[in-house]
Design an enzyme around this catalytic site. Structure first.
Site, short mmCIF file in Angstrom:
data_model
loop_
_atom_site.label_atom_id
_atom_site.label_comp_id
_atom_site.label_asym_id
_atom_site.label_seq_id
_atom_site.Cartn_x
_atom_site.Cartn_y
_atom_site.Cartn_z
CB SER A 225 58.60 33.83 -0.45
OG SER A 225 57.65 34.54 0.34
N GLY A 226 60.05 34.76 2.46
CA GLY A 226 60.42 35.98 3.17
C GLY A 226 59.26 36.97 3.21
N GLY A 227 58.21 36.70 2.42
CA GLY A 227 57.01 37.53 2.49
C GLY A 227 56.28 37.24 3.79
CD GLU B 71 28.04 37.11 2.73
OE1 GLU B 71 27.05 37.55 3.35
OE2 GLU B 71 27.94 36.28 1.80
CB SER C 108 56.07 31.93 3.23
OG SER C 108 56.92 32.99 2.91
CB THR C 109 57.66 35.26 7.42
OG1 THR C 109 58.40 35.52 6.24
CG2 THR C 109 58.56 35.42 8.63
CB CYS D 100 22.31 33.91 -0.82
SG CYS D 100 22.07 33.98 -2.60
N GLY E 159 25.36 29.83 -2.36
CA GLY E 159 25.91 28.79 -3.23
C GLY E 159 25.39 28.96 -4.63
CE LYS F 240 50.19 39.95 2.27
NZ LYS F 240 50.75 38.83 1.47
CG HIS G 289 25.59 37.70 -0.48
ND1 HIS G 289 26.03 36.45 -0.15
CD2 HIS G 289 24.91 37.56 -1.65
CE1 HIS G 289 25.65 35.58 -1.07
NE2 HIS G 289 24.96 36.23 -1.99
#
Ligand code: XMP
Length: 513
Positions: free
Chosen positions: A225-227, A173, A230-231, A82, A55, A369, A171
């Site tokens: 949007s078709g991406g 991660e 969102s699909t 951290c 943080g 993603k 970190h």
């Protein structure tokens, strides 16, 4: 619900979701709770281990978050990272100093004490870890021992093996920390004794349950949007609430060549039961954007116009109280920052008008993603939809530098289409993260036949990435670059020069605006 669950307490680090992601990669279910979460939530979580995030604050400052004693009373293994390490030290009787300079970047870690955290690591030589801190621990609390140091820090990691309390100043991660995932897995498997029982299908089940609990009997309008984002959000919402989901596909006139027709046909083919509203709003968007060339202004205008349309559409559908969005985690972090610096206002987060009348439901908000793609596969979406390259909500407006108008959009669309055809003919569209053309606000001199030309410049942007947080420019073979360039210059009226963008992210971003 998986039996092995980790609670990640968020003290405001940009890396908190990355911790959650690493835990998910290890096959363990995790939930992120803000450090101010009500005690009832903590108690109800059933967590088998805790991770305290980093943080931006100074432990001990009047307004800095503190360690809720309830967390330690759960008597489950704890890993402080951290700020989380400093909190443990501060609250358990150790000492801290506020370093004059923030230590940021790589450091060489030397292991100085045995611990199950280091299991299977080669600890006879130092390895590189990523640091980002101001304060540091100078005296360990009773019961702890120091188990690693760096040239700048005598206590870079500490552990109380008896109470299973562990703390790292670096970190684990982040990608730049060598052995980072292994250290986290040692904590999860060896120390906390968890078994990997979390999968994408359990994520889907959990998401569907959460959507039902939040939405109740109301309706949702979803920005589709078709991406892939969102699909996938649409499929999850549809599973959860069926025909109370209304998907709104807005053609804002900033789409690629034929994209509106192609996307709606694909959606109808693969998701026949879906309520799909196809809104054609090119003139409205272009009117609002007329004469605007500032990138943030463009994003804000587009975001606002989107929301206006959703609200209007939603008003026509009885029972709608929520706006669904395919927001994913990188959109969230780049639109927020602890210090108030916004990198870009991604339309589905930062551009929202304050007085929006719909509540948000964003089932993919914690995912990166590649995780969304894995979820899409799990939900049975075809590769054609899953492998679509990301396309920004503000569309070609952020790939057309300077004011947006139909004429320049048509030039950009034609150039982009020529580029895509050349790349896909050679299979390169699926080998890269994103590939697109950018229309620059410049004209340069050229010669065509016997004539002098004074025309536009198109830049080609092709990048490799894993999650869009970082990206490298793709080393496309020169013959492909040559084919794309000559196709654009010979076919697209108004372009006489093509350049290739050779910048990485950071310090550049993927989109030019
Ligand atoms: P940048 O340009 O920030 O882009 O490196 C990172 C990724 O996000 C996409 N992008 C957006 N996606 N709304 C979106 O849904 C937006 O406003 C937006 N801006 C950028 C970009 O295409 C890249 O994949």
């Amino acid at each position: 619900m998986p039996a092995s669950k980790v609670l990640i307490i968020d003290y405001g680090s940009q890396y908190t979701q990355l911790i959650a992601r690493r835990v998910r990669e290890a096959g363990i279910f995790s939930e992120v709770l803000p450090c101010s979460a009500p005690e009832a939530l903590i108690l109800a979580s059933g967590a088998k281990a805790l991770i305290l995030s980093g943080g931006p604050d100074n432990v001990g400052d009047a307004d800095a978050p503190t360690l809720n004693p309830l967390l330690l009373s759960l008597k489950v293994p704890v890993l402080g990272i951290c700020y989380g390490m400093q909190l443990l030290a501060h609250c358990l009787g150790g000492g801290l100093v506020n370093a004059r300079d923030r230590e940021y970047g790589p450091a060489e870690l030397t292991v100085t004490g045995a611990s199950p955290l280091w299991k299977t690591l080669l600890t006879d030589k130092p390895f590189t870890v990523w640091m980002s801190h101001g304060n540091r621990v100078t005296r360990i609390p009773e019961g702890f021992s120091a188990i690693a140091r760096t040239p700048a820090l005598d206590i870079a990691a500490m552990a109380d093996e008896g109470k299973k309390l562990y703390a790292l100043q670096f970190h684990p991660e982040v990608h730049h920390t060598q052995n980072g995932s292994r250290i986290l897995q040692n904590f999860l498997f060896d120390i906390a004794g968890l078994t990997p029982d979390w999968t994408m299908s359990s994520f889907a089940e959990q998401a569907v349950r959460e959507i039902r609990a939040k939405v109740g009997n109301d309706g949702v309008v979803l920005a589709l949007s078709g991406g892939v984002d969102s699909t996938v959000a649409a499929v999850l919402l549809h599973r959860a609430i069926g025909d109370r989901l209304h998907c709104i596909f807005v053609d804002h006139g900033l789409l690629r060549l034929n994209e509106g027709e192609e996307v709606t046909a694909l959606l109808k083919r693969h998701m026949p039961g879906l309520n799909l509203h196809h809104i054609r709003a090119e003139s409205l968007f272009l009117d609002h954007l007329a004469g605007v060339d500032d990138p943030e202004q463009k994003r804000k205008i587009i975001g606002r116009t989107f929301i206006e349309i959703f609200e209007r559409e939603a008003r026509g559908i009885p029972g709608v109280r929520f706006l669904g969005q395919g927001t994913i985690y990188p959109d969230v972090i780049e639109s927020h920052s602890a210090k108030g610096v916004v990198i870009k206002s991604h339309h589905n987060v930062g551009g929202l008008p304050e007085k929006m009348r719909l509540e948000l439901v964003e089932p993919l908000r914690e995912l990166f993603k590649d995780e969304v793609r894995a979820l899409g596969r799990e939900l049975g979406l075809p590769e054609e939809m899953i492998l679509r390259q990301p396309f920004p909500g503000p569309g070609l407006a952020v790939r057309l530098l300077g004011p947006v108008n139909r004429e320049r959009l048509d030039i950009l669309r034609a150039a982009d289409h020529a580029m895509q055809q050349e790349l896909s003919a050679r299979g390169w569209d699926r080998r890269v993260w994103q590939s697109f053309a950018v229309l620059l606000p410049l004209r340069t001199v050229g010669v065509m036949g016997d004539d002098r030309t004074y025309e536009n410049v198109v830049a080609l942007r092709v990048v490799d990435s894993i999650d869009a947080m970082t990206a490298d420019w793709t080393r496309l073979p020169s013959e492909i670059l040559a084919a794309v360039s000559s196709r654009i210059i010979s076919e697209v009226h108004g372009v006489n020069r093509v350049v290739y963008d050779i910048s990485s992210k950071p310090p550049s971003t993927i989109e030019w605006e």
